[in-house]
Each structure stands twice: as C-alpha cells, then as structure tokens.
Design a protein around this motif. Structure first.
Motif, PDB file in Angstrom:
ATOM      1  N   HIS A 429       0.869  -1.174   0.000  1.00  0.00           N
ATOM      2  CA  HIS A 429       0.000   0.000   0.000  1.00  0.00           C
ATOM      3  C   HIS A 429       0.904   1.222   0.000  1.00  0.00           C
ATOM      4  CE1 HIS A 429      -3.628  -2.306   0.610  1.00  0.00           C
ATOM      5  NE2 HIS A 429      -3.058  -2.947   1.611  1.00  0.00           N
ATOM      6  N   ARG A 430       0.558   2.178  -0.852  1.00  0.00           N
ATOM      7  CA  ARG A 430       1.387   3.373  -1.007  1.00  0.00           C
ATOM      8  C   ARG A 430       0.959   4.439   0.002  1.00  0.00           C
ATOM      9  NH1 ARG A 430       3.895   3.712  -5.980  1.00  0.00           N
ATOM     10  NH2 ARG A 430       3.502   5.968  -6.207  1.00  0.00           N
ATOM     11  N   LEU A 456       3.907  -1.784   3.355  1.00  0.00           N
ATOM     12  CA  LEU A 456       3.682  -0.341   3.188  1.00  0.00           C
ATOM     13  C   LEU A 456       4.866   0.275   2.450  1.00  0.00           C
ATOM     14  CD1 LEU A 456       2.187   0.812   6.626  1.00  0.00           C
ATOM     15  CD2 LEU A 456       0.983   0.171   4.533  1.00  0.00           C
ATOM     16  N   LYS A 457       4.584   0.940   1.355  1.00  0.00           N
ATOM     17  CA  LYS A 457       5.634   1.616   0.580  1.00  0.00           C
ATOM     18  C   LYS A 457       5.537   3.120   0.814  1.00  0.00           C
ATOM     19  CE  LYS A 457       7.351   2.346  -4.130  1.00  0.00           C
ATOM     20  NZ  LYS A 457       8.740   1.990  -3.822  1.00  0.00           N
ATOM     21  N   PHE A 479      -3.058   6.363   1.709  1.00  0.00           N
ATOM     22  CA  PHE A 479      -3.368   7.097   2.937  1.00  0.00           C
ATOM     23  C   PHE A 479      -2.110   7.793   3.441  1.00  0.00           C
ATOM     24  CE2 PHE A 479      -1.745   4.301   6.396  1.00  0.00           C
ATOM     25  CZ  PHE A 479      -1.611   3.085   5.733  1.00  0.00           C
ATOM     26  N   VAL A 480      -2.305   8.674   4.430  1.00  0.00           N
ATOM     27  CA  VAL A 480      -1.213   9.484   4.965  1.00  0.00           C
ATOM     28  C   VAL A 480      -0.978   9.087   6.428  1.00  0.00           C
ATOM     29  CG1 VAL A 480      -0.379  11.827   5.432  1.00  0.00           C
ATOM     30  CG2 VAL A 480      -1.906  11.401   3.472  1.00  0.00           C
ATOM     31  N   VAL A 481       0.281   8.910   6.789  1.00  0.00           N
ATOM     32  CA  VAL A 481       0.652   8.730   8.201  1.00  0.00           C
ATOM     33  C   VAL A 481       1.376  10.007   8.611  1.00  0.00           C
ATOM     34  CG1 VAL A 481       1.949   7.380   9.868  1.00  0.00           C
ATOM     35  CG2 VAL A 481       0.861   6.236   7.938  1.00  0.00           C
ATOM     36  N   LYS A 510      -5.587  -0.967  11.520  1.00  0.00           N
ATOM     37  CA  LYS A 510      -7.013  -0.783  11.214  1.00  0.00           C
ATOM     38  C   LYS A 510      -7.200  -0.152   9.837  1.00  0.00           C
ATOM     39  CE  LYS A 510      -8.784  -0.476  15.947  1.00  0.00           C
ATOM     40  NZ  LYS A 510      -9.343   0.409  17.004  1.00  0.00           N
ATOM     41  N   GLN A 511      -6.330   0.812   9.504  1.00  0.00           N
ATOM     42  CA  GLN A 511      -6.438   1.467   8.192  1.00  0.00           C
ATOM     43  C   GLN A 511      -6.135   0.481   7.065  1.00  0.00           C
ATOM     44  OE1 GLN A 511      -7.634   4.532   7.480  1.00  0.00           O
ATOM     45  NE2 GLN A 511      -7.476   3.813   5.379  1.00  0.00           N
ATOM     46  N   ILE A 512      -5.160  -0.412   7.293  1.00  0.00           N
ATOM     47  CA  ILE A 512      -4.823  -1.422   6.280  1.00  0.00           C
ATOM     48  C   ILE A 512      -6.005  -2.363   6.065  1.00  0.00           C
ATOM     49  CG2 ILE A 512      -3.350  -3.426   5.810  1.00  0.00           C
ATOM     50  CD1 ILE A 512      -1.086  -1.906   7.243  1.00  0.00           C
TER      51      ILE A 512
END
Length: 708
Positions: A429-430, A456-457, A479-481, A510-512
């Motif tokens: 996931h980007r 996560l990339k 999404f943004v972290v 949870k977001q994944i």
C-alpha cells in the motif's frame, strides 16, 4: 498481624483440610524438610488459638484443626490481609548459597546458612545435593566436611567464570546496565530497588562501590585512548574488573599460558588494558600482574567497540577471510530457504561485523551470552537449525564448535534478511509520511514504518503543509501517516507518534484492514526517459546540502539548561548572533514541540528540529546536557535527557536538502552504536561519523541517479 509466609502456607493448608494431613505431605508441597515444618508449628498454634481453634496432632495421621468452621474461614481471611515475613523459596535459597560459597574460600557452616535462610540444616543439606551438579558443570568441586562446613575448590579462572555466569544467569543485562550507568552515579552505596533481595546477594560478589570507581576509571581511559566500548561490552568489562579487584585483594591470582600472554602483549588492546590496570592499581592500592592485564586484553578483543578512530586489531580472523566465511554461510542459507540472500549487503555487513568479535571470544575460550536464546529456541527453532547447517564450514575451517548462544545470534541475522526478502512478494500500500517540517521526526517515522510493515511503501516524506490533492494524485498514495492532523485531506490521515508505539501500530493496522488486501489499480505508464541533466542537478542539490551540513556542524556542552525552553533559547544563541533571529529560532523550535514531543524514548535523547525564515542554511549540531527530566507524550513516564540533536533548515529549503538532513534521523535508531557515539563521543569523533554517514548517503544517490 505479621506472620511468616511459611506459617501462612501451613495455616492455609490445615484450615482448608476437612481431615488430618501429614507433616511429610506439607513439607513436600512447600519443598522444605519435615523439621522445618515442625519448627513453624508453634506460630501456627498461636494464630489458631486467637480464633478459638486447636491444632490436633495425631500419631500416624498427622495434624488437623478442631473447632468452628466459621473461625477457620476467618483465619483464611486473615491470611489474605496479613503482611508477610519473607520466606525464601528453594531457588532463592540456592542463589544465596551459591553466592556465599563463591565469594568465600573458607568453609561455611551449615547452621550459618540455616540462620540466614530461616530453615533447618537438613533443608540446607538437601539444597547442597541439588546444587552439586551445577558446581561440577563449572569445573568446581563442592567439598562438605562434617564439623568444618562446606566450601568450593577449583582453579581461579573457573571460579571467576562461575561467578560471572551466575550473575548473568540471574540478573538481566539491562538491570546491570541500569545499575552501572544510573544508580551508582547517583549513590554508589544504594543497591537498585528494582533488584530482588536474592539478586542483591549476587551483587555482593562484586562490590558496588568498586564498580562505581571502576566506571569512572574506564571512562577516563576510553577518553584518553579514544577507544569506546558498546554499553553491553562496557558492563561486561566492569563486572570482570570488579571481580578481579576483590579476588586480588584476597591474593587469589589468575594464571595464563605464557606464550599466549606474549601474543596478547603484541595487540594494540594490551596498551589499553595496561592503562586500565594502572588506574586500578592507583585506585585500590593493589598490584595488578601481567596475567590480569592479559585477561583484560581478552575482554577488549572479544568486545564490540564503538567507532574507534584507530585501526582495529580485535579480530583473530582478518576481514577478507570474514567476508569469505560470511558469504559461504549466506550461500548455504539461500539453498536451505530458497530466499534471495546472497545479494543482501545488509546481511553480509551484519555477519562480518558480528563474526569478528565472536570468533575472537571463542578462540580465547570466553563465554558468549545471548539474552534472547530462550526466545529463539522457543519461537524460531527452524532458524536455529538453518544456522547450525550454515556454520559447518566455519567450524571445520577454524576448528571451533559454535555454542547455541552464537547460533541464535546468527539466526537473528538470517531471520531479518529472510523478512527483507519476503517483503518483495507482499502486496504493498502506497503511503505518504508527513510532519510539520518534513525533515526530522517524519524521517525517523518513515524508517520505523519500513522496518515494521513489509506491505507499506513510503512514496514520499513531506511537510504536512504540502499535502494537497494535486500532489496526492501525482504520487497515487492510499493514505497518509502524519505526526500532526491534516484538515481537509482527500485521503485518510492516521495521526501517530514519531516513535511509532503500540497504539500507533493498531491505528495503522485498522487502516490497512479498511483498505483491504488489494493493490491500488493504476493505468499502465511508460517509464520516464532517462534525463542525465536533471539527475545531475538533483545530485548537485544533495552535494550542496552535505557541504552546508558539514560546514555548519557544531558541538556544545550545555550544563545550565534544565528545561526545553532554556535549551531552545541557548540553541538560538549558538547558531546566530542576531538577537531577533535567536528569538525566531527559539520560537520555531518550541512551536514544533507543541505539535508533539520529540523525545526519543528509552534513549535519553531529544531531536529538536524546525524550519524558519530566520535560518539561512542547513544546520546540524549535538549538545551534551546535564541530564534533566521530561515527561514523554502519551505516557506518564519521566525521561532523562542526556543529549540533544539539533536539525535546522530554512523555511524554503529544497526537498532534496530536507531529505539529506533527514537521513540522519532515518538511520538514528537503526545504525548500530550511533546513539552511544552521539552520547559519549567528542566533537572530532562525531564529525568523522557524520562524514561517513553523508558519504554513504551520497554514494547511494549517485548509484540510483547516475548508474541506474
């Protein structure tokens, strides 16, 4: 009412029984002798009488309680509420016995142990029976002579090995580290409260006041010789030296093969060992023979040192040979696992750095301790088996047999490399990483995420202000972290702490799950044509940023600051003479702190960084502090701050400049020994390491941009 824990155990047993129970049965359950139980019965009877109960003793049947059942219930309630008088468990008794015997060459009478441990001499005799195999395993003889007592016989080298082994077996390395680095500095006479009473008996084997003096002596020699040990190696050496001081005071001298001693005297580490021995001789008014200096040399040879500026003579095997052995191990591991490991440079470097000191220790017949051995045996037996196969050539060539503790270390290296290999096949996931500046905590966060999440990339690390819809569409992030909230963002924003704690990981997980295990569908794109000129200009930006950072590097000691506000004020004064700019820099640093604390938890370090119009060029610095307390975000825990990392950038700094300065925070927690160096190193050592770091960074960028 104060009742001994053993009397409480007996009371609980007899009050719960509806019939008689034998003394032997109670003794067996409590793992003591029948005499010990009989000795506790008067106290048991006293308690029962207060509640109108009677302890009945019946030959052949045992003991039982006569009286009202309600009164029995009241006694059981009393047991829950009453305070304990400490009673030693069988393992605790054995710890005390071993500690006393190892530190005393003179016989110890059984009644002395019985008095300390509040049991009968019969129980002590039984404990000695159980301990005899342990002494045999350590090449020692447990001598028991009626009327004289019990004592240990063996070679001095074996006695010392047994002492060190037992200390490490019963006290965790982090507790010893805490004892040496923190508690003794504050008050050498007070033993750490985190240790159990029986563990403090173990510390009697090495005088804590001696440890305190040795710590300073070794640190002084490290500074003079520019030879710095890692924390674990430092603690190991201090324990060895403290033990040597106590044994020399008792005229217990160690022996060493003369030819081997001559060989050790040729090593660079022998001069360091001699300096340490001279300090010891002055401090404790004792003569330190060459044999003891030889053993100190062996510890230095078998330790990992931190960034010594001298050429290392520590390895028994030369570096070229180590690379060859490591590659052989990687080849076998690749065949066994089917994973692409041979091209893994990180694995090669890790194995070479690890094998050198380890082979040295094994050649010198020194122990290798691995605190994670049990965990590895329990959870990763298959990795241990692979390691066992990988080291066959090494064992044959060097005529060594690697212990399980060393196999577990190799298994840990292989496990990390296998995980790296597995990442290639997982769905990605980007994501974007954002923070207020885009250079400090966000880079550290990106590093932690890449380590924790194979799927996560991180497509970019940017300032939170630059996250807009146009940019999101360009990079096609999912999404943004971020370390701060980002209002009106078209993508989900997961707000986390820069050090990525367990709560943060749960949010990301949870977001994944929400995204599902699907790859973001994209239209096929033609690869962009190679643009030599653009890449050259990009490389030029990196070069300019590195030069700025090396030119602006500063090192300072601030013994006055006791708050972050005072520290930020002093940083402003360090980097600019203009009073107005000093205030602006201070304000920018404090403003960044308001978004979330930048304390690097568990490392006694803070990462102060900001972007400001008052800053004209990239600036990096290290400040050593008198430790002061800061309460960390999301926790009630108080953090002791020892070192401040300072990273400053102009408000309009180029993205490549921010990436360059941010590289330091990216590797801060990953690069072995870097945190210790920043804590303990002087200006020259830190600057040289900075040069190394940016040289590696530039070489990576050159390879990517100009060599493809």
């Amino acid at each position: 009412m104060k009742i001994s824990s053993r009397a409480k155990a007996i009371l609980a047993k007899v009050c719960q029984e509806t019939s008689y129970i034998t003394i032997a049965a109670i003794a067996k359950e409590l793992d003591v002798s029948a005499k010990t139980i009989v000795r506790e019965l008067p106290e048991v009877e006293t308690v029962l009488k207060r509640y109108g109960l009677e302890l009945d003793k019946k030959t052949g049947a045992g003991i039982g309680v006569h009286g009202n059942m309600t009164a029995c219930t009241q006694v059981l309630q009393l047991l829950d509420e009453s305070r304990d008088e400490h009673t030693y468990s069988p393992l605790e008794r054995q710890t005390v016995i071993i500690s006393k015997l190892l530190q005393n060459q003179a016989p110890v009478k059984l009644f002395e142990f019985a008095s300390i441990l509040k049991v009968t001499e019969g129980t002590i005799s039984n404990d000695l029976d159980k301990l005899e195999p342990w002494f045999i395993e350590h090449a020692l003889v447990l001598v028991r002579k009626p009327g004289l007592g019990v004592y240990v016989e063996g070679e001095e080298n074996d006695i010392r090995k047994a002492i060190v082994h037992y200390i490490y077996e019963n006290i965790k390395e982090d507790q010893l580290l805490d004892l040496v680095h923190d508690n003794l500095v504050e008050n050498p006479a007070v033993k750490t409260a985190s240790l159990k009473e029986t563990q403090n008996y173990l510390l009697d084997l090495v005088d804590v006041n001696v440890i305190h003096k040795l710590e300073k002596a070794v640190r002084d020699v490290e500074t003079q010789m520019k030879y710095q040990l890692s924390d674990n190696a430092f603690v190991g050496l201090i324990v060895h030296l403290a033990l040597a001081v106590q044994r020399l005071r008792k005229s217990e001298k160690i022996e060493i093969n003369k030819d081997f001693l001559n060989e050790l005297q040729e090593k660079k580490e022998f001069s360091v060992a001699r300096k340490i021995s001279e300090k010891i001789a002055d401090l404790f008014a004792i003569a330190v023979p060459d044999t003891e200096i030889g053993y100190i040399t062996m510890h230095l040879l078998g330790a990992r040192n931190r960034y010594s500026s001298h050429g290392a003579s520590m390895n028994v095997v030369d570096n070229f040979h180590l690379v060859k052995l490591a590659k052989s191990m990687m080849r076998i591991a690749q065949q066994e696992t089917g994973k692409a490991l041979l091209q893994n440079e990180k694995l090669l470097v890790g194995l070479v750095n690890h094998l050198g000191p380890s082979i040295s220790r094994l050649k010198m017949k020194m122990d290798i301790r691995n605190p994670l051995l049990e965990d590895m045996q329990k959870h990763y037996p298959e990795l241990l088996e692979i390691s066992r196969k990988c080291v066959k050539d090494l064992e044959h060539e060097l005529d060594l047999v690697l212990p399980e503790s060393e196999l577990a270390y190799i298994a840990m290296h292989l496990g990390a490399a296998i995980e790296d290999s597995d990442q290639l096949s997982k769905i990605e996931h980007r994501i974007l990483i954002a923070c207020p500046t885009g250079m400090g905590t966000s880079r550290m966060l990106a590093s932690r995420i890449q380590k924790e999440y194979a799927n996560l990339k991180v497509v970019d690390v940017i300032s939170a202000l630059h996250v807009n819809n146009l940019y999101i569409n360009q990079v096609q992030a999912e999404f943004v972290v971020s370390t701060v909230p980002i209002p009106n963002c078209m993508l989900p924003v997961v707000v986390v702490n820069s050090l990525l704690n367990e709560v943060d990981k749960e949010k990301i997980n949870k977001q994944i799950v929400v995204l599902g295990e699907t790859i973001l569908k994209q239209a096929a794109k033609m690869p962009a044509p190679y643009d030599f000129k653009t890449h050259l200009m990009q490389l030029n930006e990196y070069s300019r940023a590195i030069v700025d950072l090396l030119d602006s590097f500063f090192f300072a000691e601030d013994k006055e600051a006791s708050t972050i506000m005072e520290l930020c004020e002093n940083i402003g004064k360090l980097v600019d003479r203009d009073a107005a700019k000093q205030k602006d820099i201070m304000a920018a640093l404090l403003n960044r702190e308001e978004y979330g604390g930048t304390v690097i938890r568990g490392n006694k370090m803070i990462l102060l960084h900001c972007r400001s119009a008052a800053i004209s060029h990239l600036t990096f610095g290290i400040i050593h502090l008198n430790q002061y307390e800061v309460q960390t975000e999301f926790e009630t825990k108080i953090e002791q701050i020892k070192t401040a990392i300072v990273m400053l950038a102009p408000q309009n700094a180029h993205k490549y400049s921010l990436e360059t300065i941010g590289y330091i925070s990216t590797i801060l927690l990953e690069r072995w020994g870097l945190i210790e160096l920043l804590h303990e190193g002087d200006q020259k050592l830190i600057y040289l390491e900075l040069v190394k770091i940016f040289k590696e960074f530039y070489q990576k960028k050159y390879k990517i941009l100009l060599e493809g």
